[in-house]
Enzyme design. Sequence first.
Site, PDB file in Angstrom:
ATOM      1  N   TYR A 135       0.871  -1.177   0.000  1.00 61.09           N
ATOM      2  CA  TYR A 135       0.000   0.000   0.000  1.00 61.09           C
ATOM      3  C   TYR A 135       0.908   1.228   0.000  1.00 61.09           C
ATOM      4  O   TYR A 135       1.511   1.562   1.020  1.00 61.09           O
ATOM      5  CB  TYR A 135      -0.874  -0.034   1.255  1.00 61.09           C
ATOM      6  CG  TYR A 135      -1.897   1.061   1.387  1.00 61.09           C
ATOM      7  CD1 TYR A 135      -1.523   2.392   1.565  1.00 61.09           C
ATOM      8  CD2 TYR A 135      -3.253   0.778   1.384  1.00 61.09           C
ATOM      9  CE1 TYR A 135      -2.464   3.397   1.704  1.00 61.09           C
ATOM     10  CE2 TYR A 135      -4.207   1.772   1.537  1.00 61.09           C
ATOM     11  CZ  TYR A 135      -3.801   3.076   1.706  1.00 61.09           C
ATOM     12  OH  TYR A 135      -4.744   4.066   1.860  1.00 61.09           O
ATOM     13  N   LYS A 163      -0.212  -1.113  -4.700  1.00 64.01           N
ATOM     14  CA  LYS A 163      -1.294  -0.139  -4.820  1.00 64.01           C
ATOM     15  C   LYS A 163      -0.653   1.232  -4.918  1.00 64.01           C
ATOM     16  O   LYS A 163      -0.125   1.764  -3.946  1.00 64.01           O
ATOM     17  CB  LYS A 163      -2.237  -0.198  -3.621  1.00 64.01           C
ATOM     18  CG  LYS A 163      -3.379   0.810  -3.706  1.00 64.01           C
ATOM     19  CD  LYS A 163      -4.102   0.952  -2.388  1.00 64.01           C
ATOM     20  CE  LYS A 163      -5.214   1.999  -2.500  1.00 64.01           C
ATOM     21  NZ  LYS A 163      -5.799   2.346  -1.187  1.00 64.01           N
ATOM     22  N   VAL A 205      -7.659  -0.657  -6.889  1.00 63.94           N
ATOM     23  CA  VAL A 205      -8.198  -0.671  -5.524  1.00 63.94           C
ATOM     24  C   VAL A 205      -9.057   0.574  -5.398  1.00 63.94           C
ATOM     25  O   VAL A 205      -8.547   1.693  -5.354  1.00 63.94           O
ATOM     26  CB  VAL A 205      -7.082  -0.678  -4.469  1.00 63.94           C
ATOM     27  CG1 VAL A 205      -7.692  -0.636  -3.061  1.00 63.94           C
ATOM     28  CG2 VAL A 205      -6.213  -1.926  -4.621  1.00 63.94           C
TER      29      VAL A 205
END
Length: 303
Positions: A135, A163, A205
């Site tokens: 992330y 991401k 996402v």
Amino acid sequence: MTHWQGVFPAVTTKLEQDGSINLEATQASVNRLIDNGVSGIIVLPMLGENASLLPREKEAVIRAAKEAVAGRVPLLSGLAEISTAGAVAGARAFQDHGAEGLMVFPSLGYKTDPRETAEWYKAIAGASDLPIMIYNNPIAYGVDVTPAILKMLADCPTIVAVKEETGDVRRVTDMFIALGNRFDIFCGVDDQIVESMSLGATGWVSGMTNAWPKECVQLFNLCAAGNFAEARDLYRILTPSFHLDTHVKLVQYIKMAEHLVYGAPEWTRAPRLPLAGEERERVIATIKATIEELKQTQSRRAA
């Protein structure tokens, strides 16, 4: 090596007004998302108020989602901890709870330097055999997992995806130049999905997919098919609401969108408070304008 692609909504954790978790409503939203064609589910993201939940509550959410997903798509869980020891323990626990992958935040309590960032992810990657999505949101967390750091992690087989949420769409190309196809690249901000996919990103996402899963899957599929002309038309309808995904109050904003679109509870856990005053009116007006424009588009196509 695991490869993920498609729309992976960052699922909001449904709460009662008193802040307690509504597992039934959370499972209903997971079913709604899968029924509308998403390719994966991510529970306990930042949108799922991960940092505000107790360990037993996180376990309950993962287990409830596992039951709802029932093997239809991959089930990932966000992993957001302060210490390396806590993150390692969390990775092992989440695997036991039924997660099939992890979306791993940087340390929430310390802004690691590049060497420390690489060691953080290596330690978590070695804690379980679950595939990992990094992330990368330096705007919110102050740590940027740059292409140079990703090169340090390229030999970790369980780290499979990133991401990308720097807010700079040029990063997509920079990652491909530096690393080729080593990592699956997911767009992490709703209002850059068309741009990111035009540059080669193969996953998303998404926050606003919670409200509009059918339309977001359609948008992704149009881009994947190279039909950017039609994608742009839909994107321009959705983008005013997509901008709400980039605000510090995105949890309240996206839960409000879900509430207006299909009646999901809008409640968040303190210190997040319900929207009020001019801000509430502005957000509602933005979402309602998107709802109306989508209805008009559907009516024109049906005529």
